[in-house]
Design a protein around this motif. Structure first.
Motif, short mmCIF file in Angstrom:
data_model
loop_
_atom_site.label_atom_id
_atom_site.label_comp_id
_atom_site.label_asym_id
_atom_site.label_seq_id
_atom_site.Cartn_x
_atom_site.Cartn_y
_atom_site.Cartn_z
N LEU A 173 0.56 -1.43 0.11
CA LEU A 173 0.10 -0.17 0.07
C LEU A 173 0.66 1.02 0.51
CD1 LEU A 173 -2.69 -0.87 2.17
CD2 LEU A 173 -2.56 -0.52 0.55
N ALA A 227 -2.80 4.31 2.20
CA ALA A 227 -3.37 3.60 0.67
C ALA A 227 -3.87 5.58 -0.38
CB ALA A 227 -4.08 2.32 1.49
N TRP A 283 -4.95 4.24 -4.30
CA TRP A 283 -5.87 2.86 -4.37
C TRP A 283 -6.56 3.35 -4.58
CZ3 TRP A 283 -3.57 -1.72 -4.79
CH2 TRP A 283 -1.67 -2.18 -4.17
#
Length: 155
Positions: free
Chosen positions: A52, A82, A87
């Motif tokens: 991450l 993240a 993400w």
């Protein structure tokens, strides 16, 4: 993700597998999708944190934590990383912590439950290998779609 998973399944049917494991939503983003990246780890979040910490490019990290609720695999600091790295979401077959803070982050987060106990940080586990959530096998790169109704994975 613009289309609810129920409607997506109605459109694509057998092209998609439905994960039967019942996850709870923890992030501020309830509907998310992206290509899968995978981590398998048991009560050790070093690999999850490392992955991450790299550019996500809209991917979804699917984590097989063995279903353990003994320790949390992700908290607010890793989740914030993240978000910073782009993400789309994280699905954890295990526990998270800092659930109130997770609810304020622009990230999709699904997990089985919570536990305030930190995991170990030994780096054990495996990245970018196929894994199972219930009866569904997830390969890195396949599309994952998640919302409040559940998780669909391209076959």
């Amino acid at each position: 993700m613009n289309i609810p998973t129920a409607d997506l399944y109605d459109e694509r049917g057998a092209e998609l597998a439905s994960v039967s494991v019942q996850f709870r939503n923890f992030g501020a983003v309830e509907s998310f999708s992206g290509p899968a990246r995978t981590v398998s780890c048991f009560q050790d979040n070093a690999l999850l944190k490392a992955v991450l910490g790299t550019p996500g490019n809209g991917a979804v990290l699917v984590v097989d934590g063995g279903g353990s609720l003994e320790t949390a695999l992700m908290g607010d600091m890793i989740a914030a990383s993240a978000v910073e790295n782009g993400w789309s979401g994280v699905i954890i077959n295990g526990a998270v912590r800092d659930s109130v803070a997770l609810g304020s982050l622009a990230l999709g987060v699904k997990a089985l439950g919570t536990n305030p106990v930190k995991s170990s940080k030994n780096g054990t586990g495996e990245t970018d290998a196929p894994l199972h959530l219930g009866s569904v096998e997830i390969h890195p790169g396949v599309m994952v779609y998640a919302d409040s109704d559940g998780i669909l994975v391209e076959r």
